[in-house]
Design an enzyme around this catalytic site. Structure first.
Site, PDB file in Angstrom:
ATOM      1  N   ASP A 350      53.476 -19.634  50.992  1.00  0.00           N
ATOM      2  CA  ASP A 350      54.360 -20.383  50.504  1.00  0.00           C
ATOM      3  C   ASP A 350      55.700 -19.817  49.743  1.00  0.00           C
ATOM      4  O   ASP A 350      55.558 -18.578  49.497  1.00  0.00           O
ATOM      5  CB  ASP A 350      53.898 -21.536  49.633  1.00  0.00           C
ATOM      6  CG  ASP A 350      52.924 -22.455  50.346  1.00  0.00           C
ATOM      7  OD1 ASP A 350      53.033 -22.812  51.207  1.00  0.00           O
ATOM      8  OD2 ASP A 350      51.766 -22.832  49.597  1.00  0.00           O
ATOM      9  N   CYS A 436      68.155 -35.227  49.307  1.00  0.00           N
ATOM     10  CA  CYS A 436      68.439 -36.377  49.571  1.00  0.00           C
ATOM     11  C   CYS A 436      68.270 -37.486  48.741  1.00  0.00           C
ATOM     12  O   CYS A 436      68.036 -38.841  49.017  1.00  0.00           O
ATOM     13  CB  CYS A 436      67.821 -36.865  51.203  1.00  0.00           C
ATOM     14  SG  CYS A 436      68.261 -35.838  52.598  1.00  0.00           S
TER      15      CYS A 436
END
Length: 669
Positions: A350, A436
């Site tokens: 990650d 977004c």
């Protein structure tokens, strides 16, 4: 399932009768699977059993949990496994669409079931919505699918009571005074759906497979007309995006026809939300030749591929974090290979597990950070979930019109941790942060907290905000706003974009090699690449006089320097240090990137090189060994043909323009 035991016998008889009716349905296997999908979508003949099962699992996770005092029905325990298994992207898409529709009409469907004395379950609610959407007509059965017993059982039950269910639906419409069930939805939801259905389609061009000119020519042959802007759309038209030079915009009504074109089938055109293209172009504008890029999340493979296409000429490697499984890695490699992308390297770790001094990322200068966000700014939630690895909970949040405070707090904390971790990577010089979301808690406040934290430490240069630059070839005007934001509208989805770059170190000068690397990365040298020291050592030394005309390399470099001056880059170091630095390199006979080294013995044309280099106070050591008469003769010839004029030379991004003193001429002993 019925409300009373007395109905069980008649129900069983009705189910048996309906099974015989269902067995008489015609089974068509003459057409291919693609044609069947199109036919199913248009004529609404129902879906495969697996679609209903997956839709029920999704609905189970997102359905509205009502307070106990308002709970009219209590769902039974479904025996379905929570694991989702999709045959293909089409099955995945329609499963989410069916679940989202069941969520929007949950109150109506529950009211119909209560009116019909039916005990609901998640699968039954999903199938009831599909049945009324088909006007209570029988579903077409596909012979190649594997039947699911629970689906067939509920289907037979619903179809047997179709008249009763249709009557209950009619009573609900009369009660709400609605011409159709769409008018039962809240006005905000209806407006949102209208906006999403009218949202223009954005596609980017894969220049690995086709050029922009060929795309324009192909579209023209297919009857498409290029117009100036979205406001000029009319039937088969399209326009260029004014931010991204490789993005085309089409009317939403052409989606199905576009996807059937060979340009899409061959991955020459890729359909993706514009917000991701903006982020990719912002990152590309900061990449120099040889710089690597880190993509913090796998997200959409389309975003990674677009980054690969734009940075191909920069000889960059794109590192993608968080590819956990070998199956996922193989899937991505296959997709990238099909799209022609070769400069992508997948990392198992990650992003937050990568150390600040990871040896694999020593050349990484730019980080593209697209964290998981609430996503309430997206126009098409289904596409966002499928392509951006989004959470199905987005559907519930969109239906409610807001995100819970707990969820928003968790998202903001995670985003802040990822941004602060990006700032700790020592070699990185720029970070692109894009969401977004419409919430400041996920946007401006996250960036502000990260900058105030100073996690980069005292030994590293701090970060600052700069206005995004999308492309040197785009038609967009330079922005003066620090943050780039697009509000959700009828022509675009919502987007937030921030660009963080390190402060320039005032104790260091920018080398000519760095300047030329930036020029080559932006394609301003016309194919002239910067040479490494090893390549220069291999070249034989040329002692004869070389004449460089105005069409040579140096004017292109000077032109690049001029254009860099026009940009909003602040200078922090005086030019005197840079000039003395270059002169010292000339003294040590160290060649710079495009051979700017000049010897007084072999002068060049005054129009060829930046003239500030000619104002040297003494000759190189090799000049003292020359004959005085030879030098005098050459000096006289030089004075006749070289006319020095005041010029300006700028070494961006940290060197101010400098004008040479007037009247200076080279002094020859």
């Amino acid at each position: 399932m019925p409300g009373s035991k007395s109905n069980l016998v008649s129900l069983h008889e009705d189910v048996i009768n309906d099974i015989s009716d269902l067995s008489e349905l015609k089974i068509s296997d003459e057409k291919g699977s693609v044609e069947k999908r199109t036919m199913t979508l248009i004529e609404k003949n129902g879906y495969h059993d697996s679609v209903y099962v997956n839709a029920a699992k999704i609905f189970q996770g997102i359905h509205t949990e009502k307070p106990k005092d308002r709970m009219l029905v209590r769902y039974g325990d479904d025996s379905l496994s929570p694991m989702l298994t999709f045959k293909d992207e089409y099955s995945q898409r329609v499963s989410y669409e069916l679940a989202f529709s069941a969520l929007k009409y949950q109150d109506l469907l529950e009211e119909i079931l209560l009116d019909s004395y039916v005990y609901p379950c998640h699968l039954l609610v999903v199938m009831l919505y599909d049945l009324q959407d088909r006007k209570f007509q029988a579903r077409e059965i596909f012979d190649e699918e594997e039947p699911v017993a629970e689906v067939r059982k509920i289907e037979c039950y619903l179809y047997s009571f179709r008249t009763k269910l249709a009557a209950a639906l009619a009573r609900c419409r009369i009660k709400h005074d609605a011409l159709s069930i769409e008018y039962i939805l809240p006005e905000t939801i209806r407006k949102q759906e209208q906006r999403a259905s009218a949202l223009p389609l954005c596609v980017w061009i894969n220049t690995f497979k086709i050029s922009l000119e060929d795309v324009f020519s192909d579209l023209k042959k297919k009857g498409f007309t290029r117009v100036a802007s979205v406001s000029d759309f009319n039937c088969y038209t399209y326009c260029m995006d004014h931010h991204c030079h490789d993005v085309l915009v089409f009317p939403s009504s052409l989606k199905q026809e576009l996807l059937n074109l060979d340009l899409f089938a061959d991955c020459k055109l890729l359909l993706q939300d514009k917000s991701r293209s903006l982020a990719v172009h912002s990152a590309q504008a900061l990449v120099n030749t040889g710089d690597d890029i880190i993509v913090a999340h796998v997200g959409s493979h389309l975003t990674i591929a677009h980054m690969s296409v734009l940075t191909n000429h920069s000889m960059s490697t794109i590192f993608v974090c968080g590819v956990k499984s070998s199956a996922k890695a193989a899937e991505l490699r296959n997709l990238f290979s099909h799209m022609g992308c070769k400069n992508i390297q997948l990392l198992h770790e990650d992003f937050t597990e990568i150390g600040p001094t990871d040896p694999r990322l020593q050349k990484a200068k730019v980080i593209l950070l697209l964290p998981q966000c609430s996503g309430l700014g997206v126009g098409n939630p289904i596409d966002f979930i499928l392509h951006e690895d989004g959470d199905a909970g987005l559907l519930r949040d969109l239906f409610r019109g807001s995100v819970s405070e707990d969820k928003l707090s968790i998202l903001a904390e995670r985003q802040l941790n990822e941004l602060m971790h990006a700032m700790k990577l020592i070699k990185v010089q720029a970070i692109i942060y894009c969401t977004c979301s419409v919430y400041p808690e996920e946007n401006e406040l996250v960036v502000k907290k990260a900058l105030e934290s100073r996690v980069e430490g005292d030994r590293a240069q701090p970060y600052r905000l700069i206005p995004p630059v999308f492309s040197t070839c785009s038609n967009s005007k330079a922005s003066t706003e620090i943050f780039f934001k697009m509000e959700p509208s009828e022509i675009s989805s919502g987007c937030f974009l921030a660009v963080l770059v390190r402060e320039e170190d005032s104790s260091e000068n920018v080398s000519v090699k760095d300047i030329l690397a930036r020029a080559a990365a932006k394609g301003l040298l016309g194919g002239i690449a910067a040479k490494s020291k090893e390549e220069e050592k291999k070249q034989p030394k040329v002692t004869r006089r070389t004449k460089i005309t105005g069409s040579g390399r140096e004017p292109k470099i000077a032109d690049f320097l001029y254009h860099q001056t026009v940009s909003n880059i602040k200078a922090e170091v005086s030019v005197s240090k840079a000039v003395s630095n270059i002169q010292q390199k000339n003294t040590n006979r160290t060649n710079v990137s495009v051979q700017l080294k000049k010897s007084i013995i072999n002068p060049v044309s005054g129009a060829a090189l930046p003239r500030v280099l000619k104002h040297t106070s003494r000759l190189p050591p090799m000049g003292k060994a020359c004959d005085r008469q030879t030098l005098a003769r050459k000096a006289r010839a030089e004075r006749k043909r070289v006319v020095l004029k005041p010029v300006e030379i700028v070494f961006p991004p940290v060197i101010t323009p400098y004008v040479t003193p007037r009247g200076n001429k080279p002094r020859i002993p």
